[in-house]
Design an enzyme around this catalytic site. Structure first.
Site, PDB file in Angstrom:
ATOM      1  N   HIS A 177      40.260  47.165  23.355  1.00  0.00           N
ATOM      2  CA  HIS A 177      39.338  46.427  22.482  1.00  0.00           C
ATOM      3  C   HIS A 177      38.265  45.636  23.211  1.00  0.00           C
ATOM      4  O   HIS A 177      37.197  45.394  22.664  1.00  0.00           O
ATOM      5  CB  HIS A 177      40.107  45.521  21.507  1.00  0.00           C
ATOM      6  CG  HIS A 177      40.545  44.208  22.078  1.00  0.00           C
ATOM      7  ND1 HIS A 177      41.660  44.066  22.864  1.00  0.00           N
ATOM      8  CD2 HIS A 177      40.007  42.970  21.987  1.00  0.00           C
ATOM      9  CE1 HIS A 177      41.795  42.803  23.216  1.00  0.00           C
ATOM     10  NE2 HIS A 177      40.809  42.108  22.711  1.00  0.00           N
ATOM     11  N   ASP A 178      38.522  45.198  24.446  1.00  0.00           N
ATOM     12  CA  ASP A 178      37.515  44.420  25.177  1.00  0.00           C
ATOM     13  C   ASP A 178      36.815  45.235  26.269  1.00  0.00           C
ATOM     14  O   ASP A 178      36.043  44.674  27.046  1.00  0.00           O
ATOM     15  CB  ASP A 178      38.151  43.166  25.800  1.00  0.00           C
ATOM     16  CG  ASP A 178      38.287  42.012  24.796  1.00  0.00           C
ATOM     17  OD1 ASP A 178      37.422  41.886  23.902  1.00  0.00           O
ATOM     18  OD2 ASP A 178      39.260  41.233  24.919  1.00  0.00           O
ATOM     19  N   HIS A 191      46.003  40.394  28.387  1.00  0.00           N
ATOM     20  CA  HIS A 191      45.545  40.125  27.015  1.00  0.00           C
ATOM     21  C   HIS A 191      45.538  41.379  26.124  1.00  0.00           C
ATOM     22  O   HIS A 191      46.161  41.362  25.052  1.00  0.00           O
ATOM     23  CB  HIS A 191      44.186  39.415  27.073  1.00  0.00           C
ATOM     24  CG  HIS A 191      43.459  39.349  25.779  1.00  0.00           C
ATOM     25  ND1 HIS A 191      43.927  38.595  24.714  1.00  0.00           N
ATOM     26  CD2 HIS A 191      42.309  39.937  25.337  1.00  0.00           C
ATOM     27  CE1 HIS A 191      43.080  38.735  23.686  1.00  0.00           C
ATOM     28  NE2 HIS A 191      42.101  39.543  24.047  1.00  0.00           N
ATOM     29  N   GLU A 200      32.930  45.474  25.430  1.00  0.00           N
ATOM     30  CA  GLU A 200      32.337  44.129  25.416  1.00  0.00           C
ATOM     31  C   GLU A 200      32.322  43.483  26.803  1.00  0.00           C
ATOM     32  O   GLU A 200      31.370  42.807  27.166  1.00  0.00           O
ATOM     33  CB  GLU A 200      33.124  43.252  24.428  1.00  0.00           C
ATOM     34  CG  GLU A 200      32.441  41.938  24.107  1.00  0.00           C
ATOM     35  CD  GLU A 200      33.138  41.211  22.961  1.00  0.00           C
ATOM     36  OE1 GLU A 200      33.209  41.785  21.848  1.00  0.00           O
ATOM     37  OE2 GLU A 200      33.636  40.092  23.169  1.00  0.00           O
ATOM     38  N   ASP A 201      33.363  43.680  27.568  1.00  0.00           N
ATOM     39  CA  ASP A 201      33.531  42.888  28.797  1.00  0.00           C
ATOM     40  C   ASP A 201      33.496  43.679  30.099  1.00  0.00           C
ATOM     41  O   ASP A 201      33.653  43.108  31.172  1.00  0.00           O
ATOM     42  CB  ASP A 201      34.856  42.121  28.739  1.00  0.00           C
ATOM     43  CG  ASP A 201      34.851  41.040  27.675  1.00  0.00           C
ATOM     44  OD1 ASP A 201      33.752  40.609  27.287  1.00  0.00           O
ATOM     45  OD2 ASP A 201      35.932  40.645  27.214  1.00  0.00           O
ATOM     46  N   ASP A 245      44.072  40.049  17.934  1.00  0.00           N
ATOM     47  CA  ASP A 245      43.233  39.362  18.931  1.00  0.00           C
ATOM     48  C   ASP A 245      43.233  37.851  18.669  1.00  0.00           C
ATOM     49  O   ASP A 245      43.384  37.044  19.594  1.00  0.00           O
ATOM     50  CB  ASP A 245      41.816  39.936  18.854  1.00  0.00           C
ATOM     51  CG  ASP A 245      40.932  39.578  20.035  1.00  0.00           C
ATOM     52  OD1 ASP A 245      41.453  39.373  21.153  1.00  0.00           O
ATOM     53  OD2 ASP A 245      39.697  39.520  19.852  1.00  0.00           O
TER      54      ASP A 245
HETATM   55  P1  NDP Z   1      34.708  31.221  23.784  1.00  0.00           P
HETATM   56  O1  NDP Z   1      34.939  30.828  22.388  1.00  0.00           O
HETATM   57  O2  NDP Z   1      33.942  32.437  24.004  1.00  0.00           O
HETATM   58  O3  NDP Z   1      36.081  31.276  24.629  1.00  0.00           O
HETATM   59  C1  NDP Z   1      37.170  31.786  24.033  1.00  0.00           C
HETATM   60  C2  NDP Z   1      37.264  33.282  24.284  1.00  0.00           C
HETATM   61  O4  NDP Z   1      37.565  33.487  25.673  1.00  0.00           O
HETATM   62  C3  NDP Z   1      38.390  33.880  23.517  1.00  0.00           C
HETATM   63  O5  NDP Z   1      37.937  34.333  22.269  1.00  0.00           O
HETATM   64  C4  NDP Z   1      38.856  34.993  24.435  1.00  0.00           C
HETATM   65  O6  NDP Z   1      38.026  36.112  24.126  1.00  0.00           O
HETATM   66  C5  NDP Z   1      38.528  34.520  25.833  1.00  0.00           C
HETATM   67  N1  NDP Z   1      39.613  33.919  26.638  1.00  0.00           N
HETATM   68  C6  NDP Z   1      39.840  34.151  27.958  1.00  0.00           C
HETATM   69  N2  NDP Z   1      40.845  33.421  28.424  1.00  0.00           N
HETATM   70  C7  NDP Z   1      41.310  32.693  27.396  1.00  0.00           C
HETATM   71  C8  NDP Z   1      42.381  31.756  27.272  1.00  0.00           C
HETATM   72  N3  NDP Z   1      43.178  31.409  28.293  1.00  0.00           N
HETATM   73  N4  NDP Z   1      42.589  31.182  26.075  1.00  0.00           N
HETATM   74  C9  NDP Z   1      41.801  31.532  25.031  1.00  0.00           C
HETATM   75  N5  NDP Z   1      40.775  32.409  25.083  1.00  0.00           N
HETATM   76  C10 NDP Z   1      40.531  33.009  26.254  1.00  0.00           C
HETATM   77  O7  NDP Z   1      34.142  30.017  24.540  1.00  0.00           O
HETATM   78  P2  NDP Z   1      32.743  29.858  25.174  1.00  0.00           P
HETATM   79  O8  NDP Z   1      32.960  29.082  26.373  1.00  0.00           O
HETATM   80  O9  NDP Z   1      32.041  31.129  25.352  1.00  0.00           O
HETATM   81  O10 NDP Z   1      31.999  29.012  24.043  1.00  0.00           O
HETATM   82  C11 NDP Z   1      31.814  29.532  22.759  1.00  0.00           C
HETATM   83  C12 NDP Z   1      31.544  28.426  21.737  1.00  0.00           C
HETATM   84  O11 NDP Z   1      32.179  27.210  22.047  1.00  0.00           O
HETATM   85  C13 NDP Z   1      30.079  28.123  21.606  1.00  0.00           C
HETATM   86  O12 NDP Z   1      29.595  28.761  20.433  1.00  0.00           O
HETATM   87  C14 NDP Z   1      29.986  26.607  21.495  1.00  0.00           C
HETATM   88  O13 NDP Z   1      29.492  26.231  20.209  1.00  0.00           O
HETATM   89  C15 NDP Z   1      31.362  26.115  21.635  1.00  0.00           C
HETATM   90  N6  NDP Z   1      31.433  25.043  22.624  1.00  0.00           N
HETATM   91  C16 NDP Z   1      32.109  23.897  22.326  1.00  0.00           C
HETATM   92  C17 NDP Z   1      32.220  22.872  23.235  1.00  0.00           C
HETATM   93  C18 NDP Z   1      33.025  21.661  22.881  1.00  0.00           C
HETATM   94  O14 NDP Z   1      33.324  20.863  23.750  1.00  0.00           O
HETATM   95  N7  NDP Z   1      33.409  21.469  21.643  1.00  0.00           N
HETATM   96  C19 NDP Z   1      31.605  22.967  24.551  1.00  0.00           C
HETATM   97  C20 NDP Z   1      30.944  24.215  24.805  1.00  0.00           C
HETATM   98  C21 NDP Z   1      30.871  25.202  23.857  1.00  0.00           C
HETATM   99  P3  NDP Z   1      38.471  37.668  24.341  1.00  0.00           P
HETATM  100  O15 NDP Z   1      39.598  37.982  23.457  1.00  0.00           O
HETATM  101  O16 NDP Z   1      37.227  38.415  23.998  1.00  0.00           O
HETATM  102  O17 NDP Z   1      38.826  37.739  25.798  1.00  0.00           O
HETATM  103 ZN    ZN Z   2      40.320  40.031  23.021  1.00  0.00          ZN
END
Ligand code: NDP
Ligand code: ZN
Length: 176
Positions: free
Chosen positions: A62-63, A36, A66-67, A123
């Site tokens: 960048h991560d 990523h 945070e991670d 990102d």
């Molecule tokens: P996230 O939005 O945090 O998950 C997406 C993040 O995960 C990305 O921004 C990315 O961050 C990272 N990531 C890692 N692998 C992948 C991939 N293959 N594809 C895309 N992104 C990836 O989800 P959360 O599970 O933490 O939930 C966050 C929000 O989702 C909550 O605020 C809630 O409101 C909502 N939600 C909605 C649901 C629904 O069914 N509608 C159910 C549950 C939650 P990075 O770039 O930092 O790695």
């Molecule tokens: Zn990222």
């Protein structure tokens, strides 16, 4: 190219690879996390024509804060204040609840530096591509759409710095 920045950029790639070595993405194949940050730098350099060393190093890193256990002090010592500053600008405060963090990304986007805006735009491009091509296995269509809508709201606050990459983002959302 007037300067050769490959040493610093590869040092950032190697550092990020080491820090993220035990992490995986959320896609069905659990891809190595380092794919990523490398994807961000690749989008910036090869789709955006960005050659700024600070931006490319910050994209690779960048991560890390945070991670992973990486501290700002550690980045500062290895990569200096500019790169560290940009990484901090794109780092969420993990002591806050998820929905608050998501709202703050929307609110902060217009106010960060142009370097941080480029990293954040890349990102969002990379994460939306992942959602479309290799999403988390348990995400419903509705959840993916929710993510696209949120990403578009963040990107709205980043506009005006790189029309080409903004168009790349728009093309992804349009084609979704
Ligand atoms: P996230 O939005 O945090 O998950 C997406 C993040 O995960 C990305 O921004 C990315 O961050 C990272 N990531 C890692 N692998 C992948 C991939 N293959 N594809 C895309 N992104 C990836 O989800 P959360 O599970 O933490 O939930 C966050 C929000 O989702 C909550 O605020 C809630 O409101 C909502 N939600 C909605 C649901 C629904 O069914 N509608 C159910 C549950 C939650 P990075 O770039 O930092 O790695
Ligand atoms: Zn990222």
């Amino acid at each position: 190219m007037s300067h050769d920045h490959s040493g610093a950029i590869l040092a950032a790639a190697a550092f990020a690879a080491e820090k993220h070595r035990n992490q995986r993405r959320k896609d069905a194949d659990a891809s190595p996390y380092i794919n990523h940050p490398i994807a961000l730098a690749n989008v910036l350099a090869n789709e955006g024509g960005v050659s700024d060393q600070t931006v490319l190093c910050a994209a690779l890193l960048h991560d890390t804060i945070e991670d992973t256990e990486t501290t700002a002090q550690e980045l500062q010592a290895r990569f200096g204040p500019q790169v560290t500053g940009v990484v901090l600008e794109v780092t969420d405060d993990k002591s806050l609840e998820k929905h608050v963090r998501k709202q703050l990304q929307i609110e902060h986007a217009p106010h960060i530096s142009n370097e941080a805006k480029l990293v954040k735009l890349a990102d969002k491009i990379c994460n939306v591509r992942d959602i479309l091509a290799s999403p988390p296995a348990d995400w419903s269509a509705e959840r993916k759409q929710e993510y696209l809508n949120w990403a578009a709201r963040v990107v709205a606050g980043l506009r005006g710095i790189h029309p080409g990459l903004e168009a790349v983002f728009d093309g992804l959302v349009k084609g979704a």
